[in-house]
Design an enzyme around this catalytic site. Sequence first.
Site, short mmCIF file in Angstrom:
data_model
loop_
_atom_site.label_atom_id
_atom_site.label_comp_id
_atom_site.label_asym_id
_atom_site.label_seq_id
_atom_site.Cartn_x
_atom_site.Cartn_y
_atom_site.Cartn_z
N LYS A 197 -31.65 -20.74 16.26
CA LYS A 197 -31.30 -20.82 14.83
C LYS A 197 -31.62 -22.23 14.33
O LYS A 197 -30.91 -23.18 14.62
CB LYS A 197 -29.80 -20.54 14.68
CG LYS A 197 -29.33 -20.00 13.37
CD LYS A 197 -29.60 -20.82 12.15
CE LYS A 197 -28.43 -21.71 11.77
NZ LYS A 197 -28.75 -22.59 10.62
N THR A 250 -20.02 -33.15 15.21
CA THR A 250 -18.87 -33.01 16.10
C THR A 250 -17.90 -31.95 15.56
O THR A 250 -17.34 -31.16 16.32
CB THR A 250 -18.18 -34.37 16.27
OG1 THR A 250 -19.11 -35.23 16.94
CG2 THR A 250 -16.91 -34.27 17.10
N GLU A 270 -24.33 -31.16 22.00
CA GLU A 270 -24.87 -32.51 21.78
C GLU A 270 -24.50 -32.86 20.35
O GLU A 270 -25.04 -32.29 19.40
CB GLU A 270 -26.39 -32.49 22.00
CG GLU A 270 -26.93 -33.86 22.31
CD GLU A 270 -27.43 -34.56 21.06
OE1 GLU A 270 -26.60 -35.27 20.45
OE2 GLU A 270 -28.59 -34.40 20.72
N CYS A 304 -28.76 -38.97 16.03
CA CYS A 304 -27.41 -38.95 16.61
C CYS A 304 -27.17 -40.19 17.47
O CYS A 304 -26.05 -40.66 17.57
CB CYS A 304 -27.21 -37.68 17.42
SG CYS A 304 -28.59 -37.31 18.49
N GLU A 401 -19.72 -41.55 11.61
CA GLU A 401 -21.17 -41.42 11.67
C GLU A 401 -21.70 -41.28 10.24
O GLU A 401 -21.35 -40.34 9.53
CB GLU A 401 -21.53 -40.17 12.48
CG GLU A 401 -23.01 -40.03 12.72
CD GLU A 401 -23.35 -38.81 13.60
OE1 GLU A 401 -22.79 -37.74 13.38
OE2 GLU A 401 -24.20 -38.98 14.49
P1 NDP Z 1 -24.03 -29.12 11.24
O1 NDP Z 1 -23.34 -29.40 12.51
O2 NDP Z 1 -23.30 -28.36 10.19
O3 NDP Z 1 -25.40 -28.36 11.50
C1 NDP Z 1 -26.06 -28.23 12.74
C2 NDP Z 1 -26.55 -26.80 12.94
O4 NDP Z 1 -25.42 -25.92 13.09
C3 NDP Z 1 -27.32 -26.23 11.76
O5 NDP Z 1 -28.30 -25.32 12.22
C4 NDP Z 1 -26.24 -25.51 10.99
O6 NDP Z 1 -26.74 -24.55 10.12
C5 NDP Z 1 -25.44 -24.89 12.11
N1 NDP Z 1 -24.06 -24.56 11.79
C6 NDP Z 1 -23.29 -25.02 10.78
N2 NDP Z 1 -22.05 -24.48 10.84
C7 NDP Z 1 -22.03 -23.67 11.93
C8 NDP Z 1 -21.05 -22.85 12.54
N3 NDP Z 1 -19.82 -22.77 12.04
N4 NDP Z 1 -21.37 -22.17 13.66
C9 NDP Z 1 -22.61 -22.27 14.19
N5 NDP Z 1 -23.59 -23.02 13.65
C10 NDP Z 1 -23.32 -23.72 12.53
O7 NDP Z 1 -24.52 -30.48 10.65
P2 NDP Z 1 -24.86 -30.78 9.11
O8 NDP Z 1 -26.23 -30.38 8.88
O9 NDP Z 1 -23.84 -30.23 8.18
O10 NDP Z 1 -24.66 -32.35 9.08
C11 NDP Z 1 -23.35 -32.87 8.92
C12 NDP Z 1 -23.22 -34.14 9.71
O11 NDP Z 1 -23.37 -33.86 11.09
C13 NDP Z 1 -24.28 -35.17 9.42
O12 NDP Z 1 -23.95 -35.90 8.30
C14 NDP Z 1 -24.29 -35.94 10.69
O13 NDP Z 1 -23.27 -36.91 10.64
C15 NDP Z 1 -23.97 -34.93 11.75
N6 NDP Z 1 -25.16 -34.43 12.45
C16 NDP Z 1 -25.37 -34.80 13.72
C17 NDP Z 1 -26.48 -34.37 14.39
C18 NDP Z 1 -26.74 -34.77 15.78
O14 NDP Z 1 -27.85 -34.60 16.26
N7 NDP Z 1 -25.77 -35.25 16.49
C19 NDP Z 1 -27.49 -33.53 13.75
C20 NDP Z 1 -27.15 -33.12 12.43
C21 NDP Z 1 -26.03 -33.57 11.81
P3 NDP Z 1 -27.18 -24.99 8.64
O15 NDP Z 1 -27.86 -26.30 8.71
O16 NDP Z 1 -28.11 -23.96 8.24
O17 NDP Z 1 -25.95 -25.04 7.85
#
Ligand code: NDP
Length: 494
Positions: A197, A250, A270, A304, A401
């Site tokens: 996904k 997180t 991760e 990250c 973050e």
């Molecule tokens: P999310 O954790 O929401 O998104 C990561 C992935 O998970 C996306 O594909 C998202 O879908 C999906 N997702 C969201 N909610 C769910 C759920 N309940 N169950 C399963 N999958 C889900 O990150 P965000 O894009 O909202 O970013 C928010 C914050 O997270 C950022 O500001 C940053 O601080 C942090 N972040 C950290 C990352 C890392 O690599 N450690 C990467 C990205 C974000 P969709 O995007 O379609 O909503």
Amino acid sequence: MSELERTSDRTPAMPAWEYAPAPESKNVVRLRDRYELFIGGRFVEPKNGRYLPTIDPSSEEVLAEVAEAGAEDVDLAVTAARDAWTSAWRGLPGAERAKYLYRIARALQERAREFAVLESMNGGKPIKESRDVDIPLAASHFFYYAGWADKLDYAFPGRRPGPIGVAGQVIPWNFPLLMAAWKLAPALATGNTSVLKPAETTPLTALLLAEVIQEAELPEGVVNIVTGAAETGAALVNAEVDKVAFTGSTEVGKQIQRTLAGTGKRLTLELGGKAANIVFDDAPLDQAVEGVVNGIFFNQGHVCCAGSRLLVQEPIFEPLLEKLKARLQTLRVGAPLDKNTDIGAINSEAQLRKIEELVAAGVEEGAEIYQPACDLPARGFWFRPTLFTGVSQSHRIAQEEIFGPVLSILTFRTPEEAVEKANNTPYGLSAGVWTEKGSRILWMAQRMEAGVVWANTFNRFDPASPFGGYKESGFGREGGLQGLEPYLELDGAR
Ligand code: NDP
């Protein structure tokens, strides 16, 4: 005028010395108006008939509309992956699986320019990063894990490694193709099938990868790609998969952990980070400044493991800050497809608002902001490279973050104090140490609560090297021999 705008304008711009525009051509990419789901080896319409627009964050132009998979589509994808696993993939010798992975790797290399341009168009990152980092690393992950596919017995001597089954893999928007490669390559090499996904804002390179997978003639259903938003991700986590691999925030990681508790499904997470990049007074300053800039401004800070907290030993604070400010003035913010661009667009409006909110909190809590004067394009989502000094450990900008081009600078006197401050965070993904003494590097590395510690460098990735977190940065490793383990039953195949 807001306090933020007033303080930003204090430093005059460098004397004009402009680079000529050097745009990469978009012609290499053929966008479709509409993208479907990739299930069972075919592109299929979503059952609910719903589509989401995907945009170029540097212009807000709609690039295409992309299917939004509902729970029914996710279940179909999981069934396709299960069938492919039992009927084809599980029984295939490792050397045969490797052939497919090598094919994918070579196709990524052959179509590297197309992938790089599409990645920059859909995600906003500078073309020089997608061209030189994201795409080559994605290809090298497939090459690397192809090499392991027929050597699993040697990787785990005395054990009987076998696949787990169907992996549900949820990835974020900061390295869309690379994260797809990090997830798919070890899963396939070890004999699992996958439902992937991608993030809502950056689905296009994963869908181009689906084309590559078709061309590589992978057995139908071995890889399935379901696009959509958070609900699609949640549906995948809840579906009949045997393992979930998640990269993202997180907050969502914790939610997934709660959902999976007691289900028997395997899980790797991760998650976020707030890495300390620590510069000692014996470090070569110019080299350290380059490392600090790379550590936080690479990919607009949407990383990250970004070195978002700079810890500087007191005697070199002033000279380092001076050099850093001068360097910031030379960073070029603008069109992602321009080959001279250093900092591209922020990935989405939502992420831009989050960065703005945290930066405003930094100013409110009393830290001093520095931003070079640079023009930002009128449309799209942009944020100037930003430094904060006078940061205390309790400030939100030192704790949370930000996931943007924002660096918080703190000072320390002794190595012990550096360790204490570096570890004073709920996260533990990465850290950097800058010093000319090898013994000090080892002393620090032993004490850092971080999955990766870089010495006199930062943000260096290699498929042979494991990557992953401590504490709230998650668990499980990706990359290297260690990255095989989350996809294996080590004592007898199912
Ligand atoms: P999310 O954790 O929401 O998104 C990561 C992935 O998970 C996306 O594909 C998202 O879908 C999906 N997702 C969201 N909610 C769910 C759920 N309940 N169950 C399963 N999958 C889900 O990150 P965000 O894009 O909202 O970013 C928010 C914050 O997270 C950022 O500001 C940053 O601080 C942090 N972040 C950290 C990352 C890392 O690599 N450690 C990467 C990205 C974000 P969709 O995007 O379609 O909503």
